[in-house]
Design a protein around this motif. Structure first.
Motif, PDB file in Angstrom:
ATOM      1  N   ARG A 279     -42.878  23.558  48.986  1.00  0.00           N
ATOM      2  CA  ARG A 279     -41.969  22.819  48.014  1.00  0.00           C
ATOM      3  C   ARG A 279     -41.339  23.920  46.851  1.00  0.00           C
ATOM      4  NH1 ARG A 279     -40.942  17.488  46.656  1.00  0.00           N
ATOM      5  NH2 ARG A 279     -42.546  16.072  46.925  1.00  0.00           N
ATOM      6  N   SER A 280     -41.645  25.248  46.713  1.00  0.00           N
ATOM      7  CA  SER A 280     -41.121  26.137  45.792  1.00  0.00           C
ATOM      8  C   SER A 280     -39.918  26.684  46.784  1.00  0.00           C
ATOM      9  CB  SER A 280     -42.155  27.241  45.882  1.00  0.00           C
ATOM     10  OG  SER A 280     -42.166  28.204  46.941  1.00  0.00           O
ATOM     11  N   LYS A 281     -39.786  26.262  47.928  1.00  0.00           N
ATOM     12  CA  LYS A 281     -38.337  26.664  48.490  1.00  0.00           C
ATOM     13  C   LYS A 281     -37.503  25.644  48.320  1.00  0.00           C
ATOM     14  CE  LYS A 281     -40.043  30.539  49.959  1.00  0.00           C
ATOM     15  NZ  LYS A 281     -39.339  31.988  49.420  1.00  0.00           N
ATOM     16  N   ILE A 282     -37.638  24.553  48.017  1.00  0.00           N
ATOM     17  CA  ILE A 282     -36.414  23.523  47.776  1.00  0.00           C
ATOM     18  C   ILE A 282     -36.221  23.127  46.176  1.00  0.00           C
ATOM     19  CG2 ILE A 282     -36.897  22.515  49.879  1.00  0.00           C
ATOM     20  CD1 ILE A 282     -38.515  20.197  48.768  1.00  0.00           C
TER      21      ILE A 282
ATOM     22  N   GLY B 176     -31.919  21.874  66.341  1.00  0.00           N
ATOM     23  CA  GLY B 176     -32.726  22.243  67.920  1.00  0.00           C
ATOM     24  C   GLY B 176     -33.112  23.706  67.819  1.00  0.00           C
ATOM     25  N   ALA B 177     -32.744  24.659  66.881  1.00  0.00           N
ATOM     26  CA  ALA B 177     -33.196  25.838  67.108  1.00  0.00           C
ATOM     27  C   ALA B 177     -33.074  26.506  65.810  1.00  0.00           C
ATOM     28  CB  ALA B 177     -32.207  26.509  68.096  1.00  0.00           C
ATOM     29  N   SER B 178     -33.403  25.957  64.680  1.00  0.00           N
ATOM     30  CA  SER B 178     -33.488  26.379  63.364  1.00  0.00           C
ATOM     31  C   SER B 178     -34.310  28.050  63.188  1.00  0.00           C
ATOM     32  CB  SER B 178     -33.750  25.475  62.255  1.00  0.00           C
ATOM     33  OG  SER B 178     -35.160  24.910  62.637  1.00  0.00           O
ATOM     34  N   GLU B 179     -35.459  27.850  63.978  1.00  0.00           N
ATOM     35  CA  GLU B 179     -36.220  28.965  63.946  1.00  0.00           C
ATOM     36  C   GLU B 179     -35.819  30.373  64.538  1.00  0.00           C
ATOM     37  OE1 GLU B 179     -37.227  27.403  68.012  1.00  0.00           O
ATOM     38  OE2 GLU B 179     -36.546  26.611  65.696  1.00  0.00           O
ATOM     39  N   ASP B 180     -34.664  30.210  65.322  1.00  0.00           N
ATOM     40  CA  ASP B 180     -34.097  31.393  66.241  1.00  0.00           C
ATOM     41  C   ASP B 180     -32.706  31.685  65.495  1.00  0.00           C
ATOM     42  OD1 ASP B 180     -33.032  32.991  67.965  1.00  0.00           O
ATOM     43  OD2 ASP B 180     -33.149  31.780  69.934  1.00  0.00           O
ATOM     44  N   LEU B 181     -32.637  32.714  64.925  1.00  0.00           N
ATOM     45  CA  LEU B 181     -31.465  33.463  64.299  1.00  0.00           C
ATOM     46  C   LEU B 181     -30.347  33.958  65.173  1.00  0.00           C
ATOM     47  CD1 LEU B 181     -32.849  35.077  61.300  1.00  0.00           C
ATOM     48  CD2 LEU B 181     -32.021  32.731  61.240  1.00  0.00           C
TER      49      LEU B 181
ATOM     50  N   LYS C 108     -28.059  30.955  65.245  1.00  0.00           N
ATOM     51  CA  LYS C 108     -27.384  30.683  64.117  1.00  0.00           C
ATOM     52  C   LYS C 108     -26.062  29.697  64.238  1.00  0.00           C
ATOM     53  CE  LYS C 108     -26.358  32.219  59.386  1.00  0.00           C
ATOM     54  NZ  LYS C 108     -26.509  33.486  58.700  1.00  0.00           N
ATOM     55  N   GLU C 109     -25.226  30.266  65.254  1.00  0.00           N
ATOM     56  CA  GLU C 109     -23.966  29.341  65.295  1.00  0.00           C
ATOM     57  C   GLU C 109     -24.041  28.005  65.809  1.00  0.00           C
ATOM     58  OE1 GLU C 109     -20.040  30.026  67.961  1.00  0.00           O
ATOM     59  OE2 GLU C 109     -21.212  31.595  67.979  1.00  0.00           O
ATOM     60  N   PHE C 110     -25.008  27.663  66.564  1.00  0.00           N
ATOM     61  CA  PHE C 110     -25.286  26.376  67.013  1.00  0.00           C
ATOM     62  C   PHE C 110     -25.908  25.728  66.005  1.00  0.00           C
ATOM     63  CE2 PHE C 110     -28.532  23.426  68.659  1.00  0.00           C
ATOM     64  CZ  PHE C 110     -27.856  22.489  69.234  1.00  0.00           C
ATOM     65  N   THR C 111     -26.697  26.246  65.096  1.00  0.00           N
ATOM     66  CA  THR C 111     -27.557  25.644  63.972  1.00  0.00           C
ATOM     67  C   THR C 111     -26.503  25.225  63.009  1.00  0.00           C
ATOM     68  OG1 THR C 111     -29.950  26.640  64.273  1.00  0.00           O
ATOM     69  CG2 THR C 111     -29.307  25.557  62.021  1.00  0.00           C
ATOM     70  N   LEU C 112     -25.512  26.254  62.822  1.00  0.00           N
ATOM     71  CA  LEU C 112     -24.561  25.862  61.687  1.00  0.00           C
ATOM     72  C   LEU C 112     -23.446  24.647  62.153  1.00  0.00           C
ATOM     73  CD1 LEU C 112     -23.554  29.568  60.657  1.00  0.00           C
ATOM     74  CD2 LEU C 112     -24.928  27.652  59.225  1.00  0.00           C
TER      75      LEU C 112
ATOM     76  N   GLY D 296     -35.841  25.176  59.292  1.00  0.00           N
ATOM     77  CA  GLY D 296     -34.521  24.750  58.321  1.00  0.00           C
ATOM     78  C   GLY D 296     -34.757  24.893  56.984  1.00  0.00           C
ATOM     79  N   ILE D 297     -35.702  24.618  56.266  1.00  0.00           N
ATOM     80  CA  ILE D 297     -36.163  24.838  54.991  1.00  0.00           C
ATOM     81  C   ILE D 297     -36.059  26.490  54.445  1.00  0.00           C
ATOM     82  CG2 ILE D 297     -37.828  24.703  52.967  1.00  0.00           C
ATOM     83  CD1 ILE D 297     -38.984  22.129  54.626  1.00  0.00           C
ATOM     84  N   LEU D 298     -36.740  27.062  55.430  1.00  0.00           N
ATOM     85  CA  LEU D 298     -36.969  28.795  55.187  1.00  0.00           C
ATOM     86  C   LEU D 298     -35.572  29.452  55.614  1.00  0.00           C
ATOM     87  CD1 LEU D 298     -40.432  29.043  56.561  1.00  0.00           C
ATOM     88  CD2 LEU D 298     -39.782  28.859  54.162  1.00  0.00           C
ATOM     89  N   ASN D 299     -34.890  29.030  56.477  1.00  0.00           N
ATOM     90  CA  ASN D 299     -33.668  29.575  56.803  1.00  0.00           C
ATOM     91  C   ASN D 299     -32.332  29.233  56.376  1.00  0.00           C
ATOM     92  OD1 ASN D 299     -35.487  31.539  58.270  1.00  0.00           O
ATOM     93  ND2 ASN D 299     -35.272  30.260  60.190  1.00  0.00           N
ATOM     94  N   TYR D 300     -32.260  27.820  56.015  1.00  0.00           N
ATOM     95  CA  TYR D 300     -31.041  27.306  55.967  1.00  0.00           C
ATOM     96  C   TYR D 300     -31.001  26.400  54.712  1.00  0.00           C
ATOM     97  CZ  TYR D 300     -29.648  28.781  60.594  1.00  0.00           C
ATOM     98  OH  TYR D 300     -29.484  29.510  61.521  1.00  0.00           O
ATOM     99  N   PRO D 301     -31.404  27.160  53.780  1.00  0.00           N
ATOM    100  CA  PRO D 301     -31.714  26.476  52.288  1.00  0.00           C
ATOM    101  C   PRO D 301     -30.465  25.599  51.863  1.00  0.00           C
ATOM    102  CG  PRO D 301     -31.315  28.755  51.700  1.00  0.00           C
ATOM    103  CD  PRO D 301     -31.460  28.576  53.112  1.00  0.00           C
TER     104      PRO D 301
END
Length: 368
Positions: free
Chosen positions: A24-27, A167-172, A175-179, A209-214
């Motif tokens: 919750r603190s991350k959003i 599909g791969a938000s945990e794998d930096l 990143k290009e695919f996630t973006l 996604g919450i942690l890597n792409y706020p």
């Protein structure tokens, strides 16, 4: 926590609350949170987990299938529950239990509208799944105009939410695919928003996604594995607290001479005089054969005891040659002292698969 006297999965609701508050603190305060409690709440206890989260302030829940939503309602859960993968023959049960279907194809959309019309419903709330690259479920971009038209030509249902799956938000490294997924979702969802006058919730981010792409939290986020104590990174795993701890005991100790074998198909041949312990759980309990043959270890009195030979249906054997222990002593399979992620990774799988595999015959002990 109490010492195990049998095989038991302890479910620590205080740890759940800690994980919920951290995520919750991350959003932003205005962003809603949907808790994913499918698969018995990732192998724990869906009603106990949902009840604790409802009390803590969760906004919505998600399950995979209709029966899981029915079980939440039977357990007294009142917050909105979205069914991620509904089937048409379950539509009546979805409506009877005030569940929210996720509609993912023209067929499933038109069939649900047909059911809603037959029941003379007005503005029954639904979400739609948009395919942005996972290619599992969801409407393609080129179908969106037709989808908008279908909704505009019925009063039986109302579009209240739209989402996609990263599909791969945990794998930096991806990143290009996630973006690209985030960009596609933003473009498609904005087109839909412009077509309607009412508020439509957008949700895309999972735990990673919450942690890597706020920047992509939109109106709501969905969190599953993070609530149960795993963040898909070593850094986050230090902050999150595992909710489930799988414990058992030593049933019997054997002294095996060099060159003797242990278990089915002689899966372990002793290279030296060896002491083994037999534990009362096996692949019928969710500790599958992939964990055997010394790929991973359990924890006995603070020391690693490798699983040897082939895991049996109801039992497994471990090497305790260098561990001071006795029959009846407690064994930790995974939990706070022994990470499910480490246990699973050592055998070439992931924490999700391990924790959701724990059989319903294993006793659940709720600790709050």
């Amino acid at each position: 926590m109490p010492k195990a006297q049998e095989t038991v999965l302890e479910i620590d609701l205080k740890s759940l609350e800690h994980n919920y508050n951290y995520l919750r603190s991350k959003i932003a305060p205005t962003v809603k949170m949907m808790a994913v409690v499918k698969a018995f709440a990732y192998g724990s206890d869906s009603v106990a987990i949902a009840a604790k989260l409802e009390k803590a302030g969760i906004d919505q829940f998600a399950v995979a299938y209709t029966k899981e939503g029915e079980n939440l309602r039977a357990g007294g859960i009142e917050k909105p529950v979205m069914v991620l993968h509904p089937q048409s023959h379950n539509f009546q049960n979805i409506i009877d239990n005030c569940l929210t279907p996720s509609l993912y194809s023209k067929h499933i959309l038109t069939e649900f509208i047909k059911t809603a019309k037959e029941l003379k419903l007005q503005d029954y709330p639904v979400h739609i799944n948009i395919n942005t690259g996972l290619n599992r479920l969801g409407f393609a971009a080129e179908e969106i105009d037709d989808v908008i038209s279908i909704f505009k030509n019925t009063s039986a249902v109302k579009l209240v939410g739209m989402y996609s799956h990263l599909g791969a938000s945990e794998d930096l490294a991806e990143k290009e695919f996630t973006l690209s997924q985030i960009g596609k979702f933003k473009e498609i969802s904005e087109k839909i928003i412009k077509a309607f006058d009412h508020k439509i919730l957008r949700h895309l981010c999972n735990t990673s996604g919450i942690l890597n792409y706020p920047e992509a939290t939109f109106d709501m986020v969905r969190t599953g594995i993070g609530l149960y104590g795993y963040g898909n990174s070593a850094e986050q795993d230090k902050i999150l607290k595992p909710v489930g701890t799988l414990k058992t005991i030593i049933s019997q100790i054997h002294h095996i001479k060099a060159k003797e074998s242990v278990g089915y198909n002689r899966g372990f041949i002793a290279k030296r005089d060896t002491i083994t312990a037999t534990l009362p759980l096996g692949h019928a309990d969710g500790i599958n054969r992939i964990y055997g043959k010394e790929k991973t270890a359990v924890l006995i009195n603070g020391k690693d005891a490798p699983i040897i030979g082939n895991v049996c249906m109801d039992m497994l054997m471990v090497d305790i040659t260098d561990i001071d222990c006795k029959e009846g002593d407690q064994v930790i399979i995974f939990g706070k002292e022994r990470s499910a992620e480490k246990f699973a990774n050592n055998a070439g799988t992931i924490s999700y698969e391990l924790i959701t595999s724990i059989s319903q015959r294993v006793k659940r002990l709720i600790i709050d």
